[in-house]
Motif scaffolding. Structure first.
Motif, PDB file in Angstrom:
ATOM      1  N   ASP A   1      16.732   1.373  -8.074  1.00  0.00           N
ATOM      2  CA  ASP A   1      15.348   1.806  -7.870  1.00  0.00           C
ATOM      3  C   ASP A   1      15.341   3.046  -6.989  1.00  0.00           C
ATOM      4  O   ASP A   1      15.681   2.985  -5.803  1.00  0.00           O
ATOM      5  N   ASP A   2      14.951   4.174  -7.580  1.00  0.00           N
ATOM      6  CA  ASP A   2      14.919   5.413  -6.804  1.00  0.00           C
ATOM      7  C   ASP A   2      13.557   5.674  -6.177  1.00  0.00           C
ATOM      8  O   ASP A   2      13.300   6.760  -5.655  1.00  0.00           O
ATOM      9  N   ASN A   3      12.659   4.655  -6.228  1.00  0.00           N
ATOM     10  CA  ASN A   3      11.355   4.724  -5.576  1.00  0.00           C
ATOM     11  C   ASN A   3      10.530   5.924  -6.055  1.00  0.00           C
ATOM     12  O   ASN A   3       9.960   6.670  -5.260  1.00  0.00           O
ATOM     13  N   GLN A   4      10.441   6.081  -7.371  1.00  0.00           N
ATOM     14  CA  GLN A   4       9.613   7.129  -7.959  1.00  0.00           C
ATOM     15  C   GLN A   4       8.632   6.504  -8.954  1.00  0.00           C
ATOM     16  O   GLN A   4       8.629   6.845 -10.137  1.00  0.00           O
ATOM     17  N   PRO A   5       7.784   5.577  -8.500  1.00  0.00           N
ATOM     18  CA  PRO A   5       6.891   4.885  -9.436  1.00  0.00           C
ATOM     19  C   PRO A   5       5.748   5.779  -9.912  1.00  0.00           C
ATOM     20  O   PRO A   5       5.321   6.703  -9.201  1.00  0.00           O
ATOM     21  N   ARG A   6       5.257   5.479 -11.106  1.00  0.00           N
ATOM     22  CA  ARG A   6       4.144   6.250 -11.652  1.00  0.00           C
ATOM     23  C   ARG A   6       2.874   6.064 -10.828  1.00  0.00           C
ATOM     24  O   ARG A   6       2.008   6.940 -10.785  1.00  0.00           O
ATOM     25  N   ASN A   7       2.749   4.904 -10.157  1.00  0.00           N
ATOM     26  CA  ASN A   7       1.530   4.643  -9.384  1.00  0.00           C
ATOM     27  C   ASN A   7       1.644   5.098  -7.930  1.00  0.00           C
ATOM     28  O   ASN A   7       0.911   4.616  -7.064  1.00  0.00           O
ATOM     29  N   ALA A   8       2.560   6.021  -7.655  1.00  0.00           N
ATOM     30  CA  ALA A   8       2.759   6.473  -6.277  1.00  0.00           C
ATOM     31  C   ALA A   8       1.505   7.109  -5.689  1.00  0.00           C
ATOM     32  O   ALA A   8       1.277   7.058  -4.467  1.00  0.00           O
ATOM     33  N   VAL A   9       0.652   7.717  -6.530  1.00  0.00           N
ATOM     34  CA  VAL A   9      -0.560   8.364  -6.019  1.00  0.00           C
ATOM     35  C   VAL A   9      -1.691   7.370  -5.804  1.00  0.00           C
ATOM     36  O   VAL A   9      -2.730   7.713  -5.240  1.00  0.00           O
ATOM     37  N   THR A  10      -1.496   6.125  -6.236  1.00  0.00           N
ATOM     38  CA  THR A  10      -2.559   5.124  -6.171  1.00  0.00           C
ATOM     39  C   THR A  10      -2.718   4.592  -4.757  1.00  0.00           C
ATOM     40  O   THR A  10      -1.739   4.228  -4.105  1.00  0.00           O
ATOM     41  N   ASN A  11      -3.965   4.546  -4.280  1.00  0.00           N
ATOM     42  CA  ASN A  11      -4.235   4.012  -2.950  1.00  0.00           C
ATOM     43  C   ASN A  11      -4.286   2.491  -2.954  1.00  0.00           C
ATOM     44  O   ASN A  11      -3.918   1.851  -1.962  1.00  0.00           O
ATOM     45  N   GLU A  12      -4.762   1.909  -4.047  1.00  0.00           N
ATOM     46  CA  GLU A  12      -4.870   0.463  -4.145  1.00  0.00           C
ATOM     47  C   GLU A  12      -4.512   0.014  -5.559  1.00  0.00           C
ATOM     48  O   GLU A  12      -4.841   0.683  -6.534  1.00  0.00           O
ATOM     49  N   SER A  13      -3.860  -1.133  -5.657  1.00  0.00           N
ATOM     50  CA  SER A  13      -3.571  -1.742  -6.947  1.00  0.00           C
ATOM     51  C   SER A  13      -4.479  -2.954  -7.125  1.00  0.00           C
ATOM     52  O   SER A  13      -4.694  -3.717  -6.179  1.00  0.00           O
TER      53      SER A  13
ATOM     54  N   GLY B   1      -6.094  -5.175  -4.419  1.00  0.00           N
ATOM     55  CA  GLY B   1      -6.391  -4.166  -3.403  1.00  0.00           C
ATOM     56  C   GLY B   1      -5.206  -3.736  -2.570  1.00  0.00           C
ATOM     57  O   GLY B   1      -5.333  -2.867  -1.700  1.00  0.00           O
ATOM     58  N   ILE B   2      -4.043  -4.301  -2.823  1.00  0.00           N
ATOM     59  CA  ILE B   2      -2.857  -3.951  -2.050  1.00  0.00           C
ATOM     60  C   ILE B   2      -2.381  -2.548  -2.411  1.00  0.00           C
ATOM     61  O   ILE B   2      -2.578  -2.076  -3.527  1.00  0.00           O
ATOM     62  N   THR B   3      -1.769  -1.854  -1.461  1.00  0.00           N
ATOM     63  CA  THR B   3      -1.191  -0.551  -1.762  1.00  0.00           C
ATOM     64  C   THR B   3       0.122  -0.755  -2.512  1.00  0.00           C
ATOM     65  O   THR B   3       0.847  -1.734  -2.272  1.00  0.00           O
ATOM     66  N   PRO B   4       0.468   0.138  -3.430  1.00  0.00           N
ATOM     67  CA  PRO B   4       1.728  -0.001  -4.152  1.00  0.00           C
ATOM     68  C   PRO B   4       2.941  -0.077  -3.224  1.00  0.00           C
ATOM     69  O   PRO B   4       3.883  -0.834  -3.490  1.00  0.00           O
ATOM     70  N   SER B   5       2.929   0.680  -2.141  1.00  0.00           N
ATOM     71  CA  SER B   5       4.072   0.662  -1.222  1.00  0.00           C
ATOM     72  C   SER B   5       4.220  -0.693  -0.544  1.00  0.00           C
ATOM     73  O   SER B   5       5.339  -1.186  -0.348  1.00  0.00           O
TER      74      SER B   5
ATOM     75  N   GLN C   1      -4.651  17.409  -9.595  1.00  0.00           N
ATOM     76  CA  GLN C   1      -3.801  16.616  -8.714  1.00  0.00           C
ATOM     77  C   GLN C   1      -4.459  16.323  -7.372  1.00  0.00           C
ATOM     78  O   GLN C   1      -4.126  15.329  -6.719  1.00  0.00           O
ATOM     79  N   GLN C   2      -5.402  17.167  -6.951  1.00  0.00           N
ATOM     80  CA  GLN C   2      -6.081  16.946  -5.668  1.00  0.00           C
ATOM     81  C   GLN C   2      -6.965  15.697  -5.698  1.00  0.00           C
ATOM     82  O   GLN C   2      -7.223  15.086  -4.658  1.00  0.00           O
ATOM     83  N   PHE C   3      -7.421  15.328  -6.883  1.00  0.00           N
ATOM     84  CA  PHE C   3      -8.369  14.218  -7.001  1.00  0.00           C
ATOM     85  C   PHE C   3      -7.757  12.977  -7.653  1.00  0.00           C
ATOM     86  O   PHE C   3      -8.306  11.887  -7.514  1.00  0.00           O
ATOM     87  N   TYR C   4      -6.622  13.166  -8.327  1.00  0.00           N
ATOM     88  CA  TYR C   4      -6.033  12.055  -9.067  1.00  0.00           C
ATOM     89  C   TYR C   4      -5.506  10.990  -8.106  1.00  0.00           C
ATOM     90  O   TYR C   4      -4.732  11.269  -7.194  1.00  0.00           O
ATOM     91  N   GLY C   5      -5.958   9.770  -8.301  1.00  0.00           N
ATOM     92  CA  GLY C   5      -5.555   8.658  -7.453  1.00  0.00           C
ATOM     93  C   GLY C   5      -6.535   8.339  -6.343  1.00  0.00           C
ATOM     94  O   GLY C   5      -6.422   7.308  -5.683  1.00  0.00           O
ATOM     95  N   THR C   6      -7.533   9.238  -6.138  1.00  0.00           N
ATOM     96  CA  THR C   6      -8.551   8.994  -5.109  1.00  0.00           C
ATOM     97  C   THR C   6      -9.929   8.809  -5.722  1.00  0.00           C
ATOM     98  O   THR C   6     -10.636   7.843  -5.420  1.00  0.00           O
TER      99      THR C   6
END
Length: 285
Positions: A18-30, A38-42, A107-112
């Motif tokens: 696992d190189d820790n490059q998930p697609r949901n890295a920009v997500t604030n909550e899952s 509501g947990i953060t992906p990290s 990219q400034q708005f994606y995930g927020t």
């Protein structure tokens, strides 16, 4: 991680790369995962790795695998650090990469305030002024789905004529106006969208919305091993994750067989691990 958990509990010696490059890295909550809504992906990842530490047969390598070769019944894997590992079975869970619509500031708005999945983030955007930004043929479907969460909705195709007249008429009847003009810029602060500016000077106030990205495999390993792909470019598997290549299993989003959801990916990993166990058991007997 879920496949590794099941394999660890099954006493199978397992290495999780696992190189820790998930697609949901920009997500604030899952969202949508029972007890973890509501947990953060990290944090989800941290808790998952803590679970895996309980099982001595599971090892986590924070490396990226760059090459995999099959010689007879063994897989040889090489990492970017130059290390070599061998295994009898292989589970691919490399996921997908997404290409967002070509819009400045996206990219400034994606995930927020702009997301790709209404089922994941629609509740947080309910009843707000929303926009669908899409330049492919999935735009019509996304507009219909997002309408469930907000009736104040527009569809922006960014200069692309991707709807037939019947589709456009249907959306207009529902009050979903279609803007074909190219988007000049997205305006807002701290990741929160405020308005969309089009090439013809039109400005539309919006609070957020959804995009329809193009998806492709994040890794070419499966294809290099000879795994068959479906029409969407996903790896074909059976109900327990087996591919057409003996000893190779696949799980999660990379199969492109359904919604790209965290809870579904975990389930697919669980099933693939059961498939690996089944293969070993049959070989043992």
């Amino acid at each position: 991680m879920n496949a590794s958990l099941v394999l660890g509990r099954s006493r199978r010696k397992t290495i999780l790369f696992d190189d820790n490059q998930p697609r949901n890295a920009v997500t604030n909550e899952s969202h949508g995962f029972l007890t973890r809504d509501g947990i953060t992906p990290s944090e989800f990842r941290r808790l998952g790795q803590e679970d895996l530490k309980k099982y001595p047969d599971v090892t986590i390598k924070k490396q990226r695998v760059t090459e995999v070769h099959k010689v007879q019944q063994l897989f040889t894997m090489q990492t970017e650090a130059g290390e070599v590992y061998r295994s009898k079975k292989l589970i691919l869970a490399t996921g997908l990469k997404e290409t967002l619509p070509n819009v400045k500031q996206m990219q400034q708005f994606y995930g927020t305030s702009i997301f790709s999945c209404p089922f994941c983030d629609g509740w947080e955007l309910r009843d707000r002024r929303l926009a669908i930004i899409a330049d492919n043929t999935h735009a019509f479907h996304m507009a219909k789905v997002a309408f469930n969460w907000s009736k104040d909705l527009i569809l922006c195709t960014n200069g692309n004529y991707i709807l037939c007249s019947e589709q456009q008429d249907l959306l207009e009847k529902k009050g979903i106006h279609v803007y074909v003009e190219s988007i000049t810029s997205l305006v807002g602060e701290n990741g929160y969208l405020e308005k969309i500016i089009f090439a013809d000077g039109t400005e539309i106030l919006r609070d957020g919305g959804f995009v329809v990205p193009e998806m492709k495999q994040a890794s070419s390993i499966g294809e290099s091993l000879g795994c068959e792909l479906n029409e969407q470019g996903g790896i074909i598997t059976d109900r327990i994750g087996r591919t057409n290549v003996d000893g190779v299993f696949a799980s999660g989003d990379m199969a492109i067989a359904g919604p790209a959801q965290l809870v579904i990916a975990a389930s697919e990993g669980h099933k693939a691990a059961i498939g690996v166990n089944a293969a070993f058991i049959e070989e043992d007997f």
